[in-house]
Design an enzyme around this catalytic site. Sequence first.
Site, PDB file in Angstrom:
ATOM      1  N   LYS A  22      49.951-169.562-116.573  1.00 29.19           N
ATOM      2  CA  LYS A  22      49.438-170.922-116.548  1.00 29.19           C
ATOM      3  C   LYS A  22      50.401-171.842-115.809  1.00 29.19           C
ATOM      4  CE  LYS A  22      47.133-172.445-120.115  1.00 29.19           C
ATOM      5  NZ  LYS A  22      46.977-172.704-121.548  1.00 29.19           N
ATOM      6  N   ARG A  92      51.239-176.269-124.413  1.00 30.48           N
ATOM      7  CA  ARG A  92      50.443-175.040-124.377  1.00 30.48           C
ATOM      8  C   ARG A  92      51.305-173.836-124.047  1.00 30.48           C
ATOM      9  NH1 ARG A  92      44.695-176.615-122.470  1.00 30.48           N
ATOM     10  NH2 ARG A  92      44.995-178.839-122.080  1.00 30.48           N
ATOM     11  N   GLY A 101      43.412-167.211-126.534  1.00 27.89           N
ATOM     12  CA  GLY A 101      43.278-167.528-127.946  1.00 27.89           C
ATOM     13  C   GLY A 101      44.341-166.922-128.831  1.00 27.89           C
ATOM     14  N   MET A 103      47.635-167.414-128.709  1.00 28.26           N
ATOM     15  CA  MET A 103      48.763-168.260-129.056  1.00 28.26           C
ATOM     16  C   MET A 103      48.322-169.709-129.159  1.00 28.26           C
ATOM     17  SD  MET A 103      51.884-166.412-127.208  1.00 28.26           S
ATOM     18  CE  MET A 103      51.032-166.553-125.687  1.00 28.26           C
ATOM     19  N   ARG A 336      43.134-169.481-112.909  1.00 22.20           N
ATOM     20  CA  ARG A 336      43.687-168.122-112.934  1.00 22.20           C
ATOM     21  C   ARG A 336      42.618-167.177-112.397  1.00 22.20           C
ATOM     22  NH1 ARG A 336      43.611-167.854-119.531  1.00 22.20           N
ATOM     23  NH2 ARG A 336      41.368-168.043-119.757  1.00 22.20           N
ATOM     24  N   HIS A 455      35.223-167.939-127.988  1.00 21.80           N
ATOM     25  CA  HIS A 455      36.191-166.886-128.257  1.00 21.80           C
ATOM     26  C   HIS A 455      35.541-165.513-128.248  1.00 21.80           C
ATOM     27  CE1 HIS A 455      38.619-164.283-130.935  1.00 21.80           C
ATOM     28  NE2 HIS A 455      39.603-164.801-130.218  1.00 21.80           N
ATOM     29  N   ARG A 562      37.475-126.159-124.803  1.00 19.16           N
ATOM     30  CA  ARG A 562      38.039-125.710-126.093  1.00 19.16           C
ATOM     31  C   ARG A 562      37.072-124.735-126.732  1.00 19.16           C
ATOM     32  NH1 ARG A 562      39.049-131.917-126.168  1.00 19.16           N
ATOM     33  NH2 ARG A 562      37.009-131.546-125.245  1.00 19.16           N
ATOM     34  N   ARG A 618      40.331-122.506-122.490  1.00 19.62           N
ATOM     35  CA  ARG A 618      41.445-122.286-123.413  1.00 19.62           C
ATOM     36  C   ARG A 618      40.998-121.360-124.532  1.00 19.62           C
ATOM     37  NH1 ARG A 618      43.758-127.185-126.890  1.00 19.62           N
ATOM     38  NH2 ARG A 618      41.847-126.797-128.040  1.00 19.62           N
ATOM     39  N   GLU A 745      52.561-127.467-124.146  1.00 18.98           N
ATOM     40  CA  GLU A 745      52.347-128.435-125.225  1.00 18.98           C
ATOM     41  C   GLU A 745      53.408-128.302-126.306  1.00 18.98           C
ATOM     42  OE1 GLU A 745      48.559-127.582-127.170  1.00 18.98           O
ATOM     43  OE2 GLU A 745      48.674-125.502-126.524  1.00 18.98           O
ATOM     44  N   SER A 764      48.878-126.450-117.715  1.00 19.52           N
ATOM     45  CA  SER A 764      48.115-127.637-118.041  1.00 19.52           C
ATOM     46  C   SER A 764      48.877-128.333-119.161  1.00 19.52           C
ATOM     47  CB  SER A 764      46.708-127.241-118.479  1.00 19.52           C
ATOM     48  OG  SER A 764      45.996-128.394-118.837  1.00 19.52           O
ATOM     49  N   GLY A 766      49.377-130.177-122.213  1.00 19.90           N
ATOM     50  CA  GLY A 766      48.620-130.627-123.381  1.00 19.90           C
ATOM     51  C   GLY A 766      49.404-131.748-124.032  1.00 19.90           C
ATOM     52  N   THR A 767      49.219-132.940-123.485  1.00 19.82           N
ATOM     53  CA  THR A 767      50.116-134.027-123.896  1.00 19.82           C
ATOM     54  C   THR A 767      49.830-134.534-125.301  1.00 19.82           C
ATOM     55  OG1 THR A 767      48.723-135.501-122.582  1.00 19.82           O
ATOM     56  CG2 THR A 767      50.800-134.764-121.607  1.00 19.82           C
ATOM     57  N   ASN A 768      48.701-134.182-125.900  1.00 17.40           N
ATOM     58  CA  ASN A 768      48.513-134.587-127.302  1.00 17.40           C
ATOM     59  C   ASN A 768      49.542-133.892-128.176  1.00 17.40           C
ATOM     60  OD1 ASN A 768      46.290-135.881-126.338  1.00 17.40           O
ATOM     61  ND2 ASN A 768      44.787-134.504-127.242  1.00 17.40           N
ATOM     62  N   ASP A 769      49.532-132.567-128.149  1.00 19.01           N
ATOM     63  CA  ASP A 769      50.485-131.833-128.964  1.00 19.01           C
ATOM     64  C   ASP A 769      51.917-132.030-128.483  1.00 19.01           C
ATOM     65  OD1 ASP A 769      48.606-131.011-130.660  1.00 19.01           O
ATOM     66  OD2 ASP A 769      48.860-128.859-130.375  1.00 19.01           O
ATOM     67  N   CYS A 831      45.770-132.195-119.554  1.00 24.46           N
ATOM     68  CA  CYS A 831      44.480-132.181-120.231  1.00 24.46           C
ATOM     69  C   CYS A 831      44.537-132.861-121.579  1.00 24.46           C
ATOM     70  CB  CYS A 831      43.945-130.753-120.357  1.00 24.46           C
ATOM     71  SG  CYS A 831      44.965-129.710-121.393  1.00 24.46           S
ATOM     72  N   TYR A 851      46.173-132.354-110.782  1.00 22.93           N
ATOM     73  CA  TYR A 851      44.961-132.977-111.321  1.00 22.93           C
ATOM     74  C   TYR A 851      45.207-133.529-112.710  1.00 22.93           C
ATOM     75  CZ  TYR A 851      44.294-128.824-114.238  1.00 22.93           C
ATOM     76  OH  TYR A 851      44.469-127.829-115.162  1.00 22.93           O
TER      77      TYR A 851
END
Lengths: 887, 887
Positions: A22, A92, A101, A103, A336, A455, A562, A618, A745, A764, A766-769, A831, A851
């Site tokens: 702002k 502001r 909204g 702050m 803005r 809002h 899976r 897998r 993983e 591959s 396995g970024t979750n595990d 993945c 990929y």
Amino acid sequence: MSKYVYLFNEGNAKMKNLLGGKGANLAEMTGLGLPVPKGFTVTTEACTRYYNDGKTIAKEIEDEIYEMLSKTEKIVGKNFGDPQNPFLVSVRSGARASMPGMMDTILNLGLNDSVVEGLAKLTNNERFAFDSYRRFIQMFSDVVMEVEKPKFEKILDDIKEENNAKYDTDLCAENLKEIVKRYKALFKKEKGFDFPQDPKIQLMEAIKAVFRSWDNPRAIVYRRLNDIPGDWGTAVNVQEMVYGNMGNDSGTGVAFTRNPSTGEKKLYGEFLMNAQGEDVVAGIRTPKPMESMKEVNPEAYDQFVKIAGILENHYRDMQDMEFTIEKGRLFMLQTRNGKRTAAAALKIAVDLVAENMISKEEAIMKVDPRQLDAVLHPNFDLKALKAAAVIAKGLPASPGAATGKIYFTADEATEAAKKGEKKLVLVRLETSPEDIEGMHVSQGILTGRGGMTSHAAVVARGMGTCCVAGCSEIKINEEEKYFIDKNGKKYIEGDWISLDGSTGNVYGEQLPTVEPEMTGDFSTLMKWADEARTLKVRTNADTPADAEQAVKFGAEGIGLCRTEHMFFNADRISAMREMIVARTEEQRRKALNKLLPMQRSDFEGLFTAMKGHPVTIRFLDPPLHEFLPQEDEDIAALSKEMGMSFEELKGIVSSLHEFNPMMGHRGCRLAVSYPEIAEMQTRAVIEAAINVNKNGMSVIPEIMIPLVGDIKELKFVKDIVVKTANEVIEKSCVSLQYKVGTMIEIPRAALTADEIAKEAEFFSFGTNDLTQMTFGFSRDDAGKFLEDYYAKKVYENDPFAKLDQTGVGRLVEMAAKLGRQARPDIKLGICGEHGGDPSSVEFCHKAGLNYVSCSPFRVPIARLAAAQAAISSKDQSQGGAGSAGQR
Amino acid sequence: MSKYVYLFNEGNAKMKNLLGGKGANLAEMTGLGLPVPKGFTVTTEACTRYYNDGKTIAKEIEDEIYEMLSKTEKIVGKNFGDPQNPFLVSVRSGARASMPGMMDTILNLGLNDSVVEGLAKLTNNERFAFDSYRRFIQMFSDVVMEVEKPKFEKILDDIKEENNAKYDTDLCAENLKEIVKRYKALFKKEKGFDFPQDPKIQLMEAIKAVFRSWDNPRAIVYRRLNDIPGDWGTAVNVQEMVYGNMGNDSGTGVAFTRNPSTGEKKLYGEFLMNAQGEDVVAGIRTPKPMESMKEVNPEAYDQFVKIAGILENHYRDMQDMEFTIEKGRLFMLQTRNGKRTAAAALKIAVDLVAENMISKEEAIMKVDPRQLDAVLHPNFDLKALKAAAVIAKGLPASPGAATGKIYFTADEATEAAKKGEKKLVLVRLETSPEDIEGMHVSQGILTGRGGMTSHAAVVARGMGTCCVAGCSEIKINEEEKYFIDKNGKKYIEGDWISLDGSTGNVYGEQLPTVEPEMTGDFSTLMKWADEARTLKVRTNADTPADAEQAVKFGAEGIGLCRTEHMFFNADRISAMREMIVARTEEQRRKALNKLLPMQRSDFEGLFTAMKGHPVTIRFLDPPLHEFLPQEDEDIAALSKEMGMSFEELKGIVSSLHEFNPMMGHRGCRLAVSYPEIAEMQTRAVIEAAINVNKNGMSVIPEIMIPLVGDIKELKFVKDIVVKTANEVIEKSCVSLQYKVGTMIEIPRAALTADEIAKEAEFFSFGTNDLTQMTFGFSRDDAGKFLEDYYAKKVYENDPFAKLDQTGVGRLVEMAAKLGRQARPDIKLGICGEHGGDPSSVEFCHKAGLNYVSCSPFRVPIARLAAAQAAISSKDQSQGGAGSAGQR
């Protein structure tokens, strides 16, 4: 010595990090010679310093504020606290990124008992002066002093009722004086001291309040949802007041240079006469569309149209502007780059290229990939829509189609979502920033009051959530939790309704949905994105239907199928269970033989759907107990079905119990214990590939061994796979290529990736595990303490949503490097669910992966994010300033 | 082309890796001119090749074997399969490391129906010839052809009974011929074909059988327990037979140059006349002590004493030798560095230095640190011992004191141990290699048969397990699971007995034990070790008693005090539970205030016990649910005690449930949620340190924040610690230094150690959890599949026992490097259980850590291992060949 305060004429748009969005834009507009009320900006660094100094404003900063205040007084020729010629200001917040909204704002600061009298005389408008004063007392008490707002509203309502006034504007000066009297009494009762009369104290307290609001819970949640770092801090803008509430020749409004819902190139917005800015945003009175301003004040309207054009050309993007008309004179309070719906973002980006305002690459950078969700999700089935009765109509505030059970408070919606409710619609009279979490978990938002810039509307558009706002045709009773539709029918918590965010129609039933079309601006922009990106995008899909959907969305292969998901179907689970309870290898093989033809036909379906694109399959991953019932009752039922005693089955279930299933007997560990499972799965994959290739396809299946931590583990299972596959291929008398690789993983796999790459033809991630193991917390349990972590600012992001580049990322980079060293042509992908998160996609691009793979609906997001990553890194390497648009 | 077969005169002792220990030493003795029967060794590389070639012996190796066979025939002047002048051989395994009894041996190979007749004529000893033949048939059938041994023993027993013979030696030639007849009939019945008559086929099959035996289950278990890699393979020694069973002027025996139990410098061993080697080891007849050989055959005895001296001087270590006397003529069949008890190892090492045979550093390298356990563990309380009645006396086969419940089979002992039985004694007629696991889990072993060199005795000494062997005073009935003591009293499974491995006494009760004295040879060697090592050794101790014990063992500080262990005491758990169920911070603080004085006095005790040595105190680590009951019944009881409803408490217990507690709300995550816990613990540590320092100590406490994964986590908790500590110190008006550091046990902490070191003054590697997270499997669950992993040779070691240097080690090295980069004076230690594992200690030395910390009883082991690591790396850096002795 640092400079902590800047006059508007000392800054410009490039100083966003220091002055906030702002402040930087106010300075830029000042520089452009536009009519901007004078003022100054206290920087974001002052905010950071405020926190570092234990939440106090250092003397040097205070002094600088007073110095700039006095400079501004000189410029405007008014004096703070001077009843003869009072200088009144707004205070502001304004952070680097817009946080609508989140702050706090205080208007009319500088008023006190004597200044208000002076203002009345000066303006010859007693009503205006006291209206401003009562607004200031309420706002300051609420925001700065933490006296609850409803207590003030009660007084306002009382007075309105006492005087038969419908709107605030119906109140006369005497009424407002009475309000002021009662407000001050309330303040003293609540706080134990008089309402502060010294304007300098008012100012300094207001600035502190804005700094404090940076860390209020809703701001923290907003930042987390929108990926804004907590150490940015907010700037504070102190600006001369201009008054939209000076009578019917005054007003205030907000407008966009293009339609933020559709992208249409046409001034779009609304205004309210005789009102202050907050009245428009809060949605208490319903504002009028911009066009009607042409009649009300044609001169101001023309000036505004001109300024809007200047600003859009200057910023080369659609602008969102706030303005006030004081006694016929136009003032710009803000500009803005406007938030917009995904559809609008696409149209605007494509149009700006056609208008020769920006390049294709710039257009790509202008669309936030996370927003695309909105254009990808289903709309209502047209037939069903025609047959359905509209029970009410409101404003089409945020497009999309939502169907769900209704909840009347944000908390209840949040609770319901936590309990697993997937489809819900939040119904509120109006929303406030406190509702942010409830809005986030809802599929749709319906409000009874407020306009297109209320809002609810602004936030919903930002979230890509469907919203119908200002639906006055329904009567909402929030306390008793029901609403009555236009026909008098009553709906209670848990009833189903449907919202069409593109028409504003509300339906009193659950409506079926259809897939969106991937054409027009979307397809144009995605084509440009595909040209720009180098990272391939695959999908995680377990069924032919998912795979087909993903291909429509542009998936270039399956990165993760899976296989276990195929075993949960009713017709398969019993063979699966038979396999699990088998006491001998022979019994196990018998059960596996039943699963073989089913798996084979699954894979045939997948290969066919993917039309020759690579498919990574897998092998069985979850611990076996997941396939068995856990409750005695269910065990009893199953034992009968399986013709074994309850005790025997219960014994098997108990023996499979694990203390930490996440770290238990799963993944390739199952194949080490029971190689015959891997054998069956290999056979199914290879036979399926041979079968579809006989029909003219050229599938090269990729078999992925999960949860590998050691080269010997991978080799053990790979040996089984290769032996089985080669037997099947030899027997079939055709040739078939296939690849064997692994998921990375387990941290140890990443650490020893050079070894593992000797056997793996692809990795591959396995970024979750990998995230779970690297952080040492499980996704299922972390919810309990992550809330504390966010609240205490230990973490700002959910590492399961946004890839942790510092820790997990270091492992990914290390593994990619080690893997490529050992096998230069190794194929690398990701993945985990991070595959669809734009910042994670950018990381994958930088880490040199081949990929990313994500859920079908995130494929276009990943395509766009991949293009942005490619453009950004090109810009960086060329030293160019690749702006990331709204991101 | 590789050479796969070596004549004994082509090798030497340095070729152990290629020829195996036995083969290399046979070659060395040949080179020394000692009387060794001629022969050749098929190398370990041939074994590896055998496995790589799919368990077949390649033609080139087969040819080489025949070539060497024919060379040996020429040397000895006998011919394979020639009845006139038959060449008979033994075929024995011999790996790089000694694996007693683990693998197979075949004697008298080359015999068949015609050769046996020739042998009878040639030796003029028909009895001998047929005795040899029947032994060969049995051994070959058992080992090579897998016909079960008991079936042959049945025939032998039948014949003995039919002829009223007590011992084998009582049988005459005719009896033996009958046995051969029945053996061959049995063979044909079992296998469907005649017993192989072609000696070359016999030889090749025997060699294959030895190769196969490298991978039998007991060998795999033995290697895992003894840290021997599976890819070493075994060599095969083919050697001319000499006969201890040629009559009463013949015999066979084993002897040590010094006493392997005590280390006394005196020839020690036993022999049997008219027997083959296996008779001594198997313990069927009880052999006679070496001294008595002086009378039986003084000439051979003198020659043997002379050879023993030569060998000890040559190898500069105590030798374990096998010999045979054929018709009065001595032959050496084996020599190796002898296995010995810990006490003997210490005495021999110290004595050899005194005798100027070796240096102090060599002495240090000669003692296996893992063995020290035996001299560190308690002996029986002397008073109780005097009062106890001896129920039987056997041979003192392996020293130490054991008390436990009795089990009669190895399987049942293993089962009992798995169920949590901590004290058990295995009682067997005699043990066999199949019993290895049961022996490992037992505190003591009692056998009814066999001598000091029987299987039980040898294996028990190697394990450091107490053993009383050959205890013929008790009558054991293994089938019905009881034994009768010398007084006729019956003991059944589960009864308590006690064994004194140093006296051979057996007691029919549970006896209390006392601490061992750390003096004499032990203290001498440990002094040398302390001079040699650079790594400090600390201990993991939670109580003053543990701490005092550890100081006696030489601990130089506490590396890990787990504060939570203090909360489980009956008087504390209720305050702890009050803290957990608290609904407000106020309630929580109230409960914590009750815990404060207890914690403070715990720490005072620890500091006092450690006499100013550094003490690292880890803050609360386990998830809170561990402190609450889980069963409804117990919850109900506790709810009454705590004055709350069952439902309320049950609700709290449920809300604390975690899917993966290992990865849940624990460690510093608790302190982030409830900073008041860290506050209380800080206060307790600092107040305790101030209190003891007032009494003249100079404690510098080290506060350790557990489970940190991110710098911000550590900073958050550290800020609380520092604030609280400084307040307490300021208030106390004394000065006190303290350190704040962290455990590195989450992979992310290791990966971001450069960041974390900015706040941490020390790192302690918590390799237990770090191993779990890095491998992605929990210790509690991994047991289920690790057995499969061992069986399938995917893993050879338990990574929780031996630090995984490839994966986890890479993280440790990385973190040490990053940590030192960011803070050069950072103190680095390890406090996982690996701290007491010698190979892991060596790793820590190489990784440049400052200290290891382990349980009190492992402190001396770590001290010695640290010294060995320092000597080895010095030797390596000097290019010297630092022999690792028996390791």
